[in-house]
Write an enzyme that holds these catalytic residues in place. Sequence first.
Site, PDB file in Angstrom:
ATOM      1  CG  ASN A 224      -8.285   5.350  -1.528  1.00  9.91           C
ATOM      2  OD1 ASN A 224      -9.264   6.070  -1.712  1.00  9.91           O
ATOM      3  ND2 ASN A 224      -8.261   4.074  -1.881  1.00  9.91           N
TER       4      ASN A 224
ATOM      5  NE  ARG B   3      -4.308  -8.866  -4.898  1.00  9.81           N
ATOM      6  CZ  ARG B   3      -4.812  -7.780  -4.312  1.00  9.81           C
ATOM      7  NH1 ARG B   3      -4.028  -6.984  -3.603  1.00  9.81           N
ATOM      8  NH2 ARG B   3      -6.082  -7.473  -4.429  1.00  9.81           N
TER       9      ARG B   3
ATOM     10  CE1 TYR C  61      -7.843  -4.605  -0.334  1.00 11.31           C
ATOM     11  CE2 TYR C  61      -6.673  -6.699  -0.450  1.00 11.31           C
ATOM     12  CZ  TYR C  61      -6.773  -5.370  -0.783  1.00 11.31           C
ATOM     13  OH  TYR C  61      -5.810  -4.797  -1.566  1.00 11.31           O
TER      14      TYR C  61
ATOM     15  CG  ASP D 243      -3.120  -7.641   0.055  1.00 16.70           C
ATOM     16  OD1 ASP D 243      -2.589  -7.701   1.183  1.00 16.70           O
ATOM     17  OD2 ASP D 243      -3.594  -6.596  -0.429  1.00 16.70           O
TER      18      ASP D 243
ATOM     19  CG  HIS E 103      -5.673  -5.335   2.941  1.00 14.06           C
ATOM     20  ND1 HIS E 103      -6.519  -4.420   3.518  1.00 14.06           N
ATOM     21  CD2 HIS E 103      -5.107  -4.705   1.894  1.00 14.06           C
ATOM     22  CE1 HIS E 103      -6.474  -3.287   2.845  1.00 14.06           C
ATOM     23  NE2 HIS E 103      -5.620  -3.438   1.851  1.00 14.06           N
TER      24      HIS E 103
ATOM     25  CD  GLU F   9       0.045  -6.715  -1.138  1.00 14.04           C
ATOM     26  OE1 GLU F   9      -0.519  -5.603  -1.033  1.00 14.04           O
ATOM     27  OE2 GLU F   9      -0.022  -7.420  -2.159  1.00 14.04           O
TER      28      GLU F   9
ATOM     29  CD  GLU G 155      -1.215  -1.788   0.449  1.00 14.44           C
ATOM     30  OE1 GLU G 155      -2.379  -1.447   0.687  1.00 14.44           O
ATOM     31  OE2 GLU G 155      -0.935  -2.665  -0.380  1.00 14.44           O
TER      32      GLU G 155
ATOM     33  NE  ARG H 183       3.137  -4.825  -2.458  1.00 14.58           N
ATOM     34  CZ  ARG H 183       2.007  -4.133  -2.566  1.00 14.58           C
ATOM     35  NH1 ARG H 183       1.372  -3.702  -1.478  1.00 14.58           N
ATOM     36  NH2 ARG H 183       1.503  -3.861  -3.747  1.00 14.58           N
TER      37      ARG H 183
ATOM     38  CG  HIS I  86       0.028   0.274  -3.250  1.00  9.97           C
ATOM     39  ND1 HIS I  86      -0.938  -0.698  -3.084  1.00  9.97           N
ATOM     40  CD2 HIS I  86      -0.641   1.452  -3.314  1.00  9.97           C
ATOM     41  CE1 HIS I  86      -2.130  -0.133  -3.047  1.00  9.97           C
ATOM     42  NE2 HIS I  86      -1.981   1.174  -3.189  1.00  9.97           N
TER      43      HIS I  86
ATOM     44  CG  ASP J 194      -4.612   3.665  -3.680  1.00  8.84           C
ATOM     45  OD1 ASP J 194      -3.966   2.982  -4.495  1.00  8.84           O
ATOM     46  OD2 ASP J 194      -4.439   3.589  -2.452  1.00  8.84           O
TER      47      ASP J 194
ATOM     48  CD  GLU K 240      -1.232  -3.567  -6.241  1.00  3.77           C
ATOM     49  OE1 GLU K 240      -2.384  -3.970  -5.994  1.00  3.77           O
ATOM     50  OE2 GLU K 240      -0.563  -2.895  -5.432  1.00  3.77           O
TER      51      GLU K 240
ATOM     52  CD1 TRP L 268     -11.748  -3.538   5.180  1.00  2.00           C
ATOM     53  CD2 TRP L 268     -10.159  -2.299   4.235  1.00  2.00           C
ATOM     54  NE1 TRP L 268     -11.953  -3.567   3.817  1.00  2.00           N
ATOM     55  CE2 TRP L 268     -10.979  -2.804   3.225  1.00  2.00           C
ATOM     56  CE3 TRP L 268      -9.069  -1.491   3.870  1.00  2.00           C
ATOM     57  CZ2 TRP L 268     -10.751  -2.534   1.860  1.00  2.00           C
ATOM     58  CZ3 TRP L 268      -8.862  -1.219   2.541  1.00  2.00           C
ATOM     59  CH2 TRP L 268      -9.699  -1.728   1.546  1.00  2.00           C
TER      60      TRP L 268
END
Length: 403
Positions: free
Chosen positions: A38, A148, A160, A211, A213, A237, A263, A284, A313, A317, A340, A403
């Site tokens: 991605n 989630r 996010y 999550d 992130h 996560e 992920e 993940r 994950h 994407d 997921e 991010w």
Amino acid sequence: MPRITAARVIVTSPGRNFVTLKIETEAGIYGLGDATLNGRELAVASYLADHVAPCLIGRDAHRIEDIWQFLYKGAYWRRGPVTMSAIAAVDTALWDIKGKIAGLPVYQLLGGASREGVMVYGHANGRTIEETIDNALHYQEQGYKAIRLQSGVPGLASTYGVSKDRYFYEPADADLPTENVWSSEKYLRSVPPLFEAAREALGWDVHLLHDIHHRLTPIEAGRLGKDLEPYRPFWLEDATPAENQANFRLIRQHTTTPLAVGEVFNSIWDAKQLIEEQLIDYIRATVVHAGGLTHLRRIASFADLHNVRTGCHGATDLSPVCMAAALHFGLSVPNFGIQEYMRHTAETDAVFPHAYGFADGLMHPGDQPGLGVDIDEELAARYEYKRAYLPVNRLQDGTMTNW
């Protein structure tokens, strides 16, 4: 001996960008592999077309392990997301071919089913806690056993995991990276009330996930995990970046909330310390970013020795090709935890017709030979590549952050 005669890269964008490798054999049988990275899709497309495909022509498609080792050790510059996503595409396509030749779904080649289906989790989100809970109730009504929870953070313009659509979320949203503003302090105050409301509305017979992130420091993650313990989350996560795997020791010292990460991992070495020291509960890593089924099975076997389960994950994407491979993997490995599942758009499903399906909170890859996914190349050609970046994050004072 099914010799490889062609290896073609197909780039298509039915709502978002996907990179697919199609390996063809002299017997007329072909296999598909996902190579989507991605925001950096064309890097993998070039790696495959310019550096990998020429090395595949004439090779025996049955020699999956040997080809994997050739591409990994033969590159000299090992690992990294571009290299491993390219290797994954080849590996996945070869498993698809082997299954079609054998007349069996891939999970049968991996030892058969270890369970009746693969438990998946859906994504409930909203701008407010109330919106998120309403969305979660909708997922619960559809039979999801795991959900989630992501909610907007008061005082922040964007967060996010929060989308404008109940089912579809694509963070790669602009021709150049969108810049978002983040505050861990505001976020940490917002999550416990979300889980308190979720338990009150949803009860205790549904798994709840969240999550982070990669946005917190280890001690902040430990604090959040401790705050959420009364609500028994299934996992937190990506609590903090895991380049320094020892970071998770500090989180472990402060909470019994289960931890999931990986992920963005692309090799077993990214998770070695995390698994050996049992610093996480779920790994993940994905089929597409971690070297294909061949390498992901090694990671799962290593994790099984240390009581770590899988939790791959599965956002959009990953193309339906990878989703199918993940389901064959999850159905077969003994230490499966959860998968997921973020639904693809109708346009994507049309480009990639597939046999897998969802019912009562579980998914099954189907019993078609191989992966059970195809690609409509004529339709794929109608969707041209569109450059799209993932957002970036800055703290409120302008400092770049995760991010």
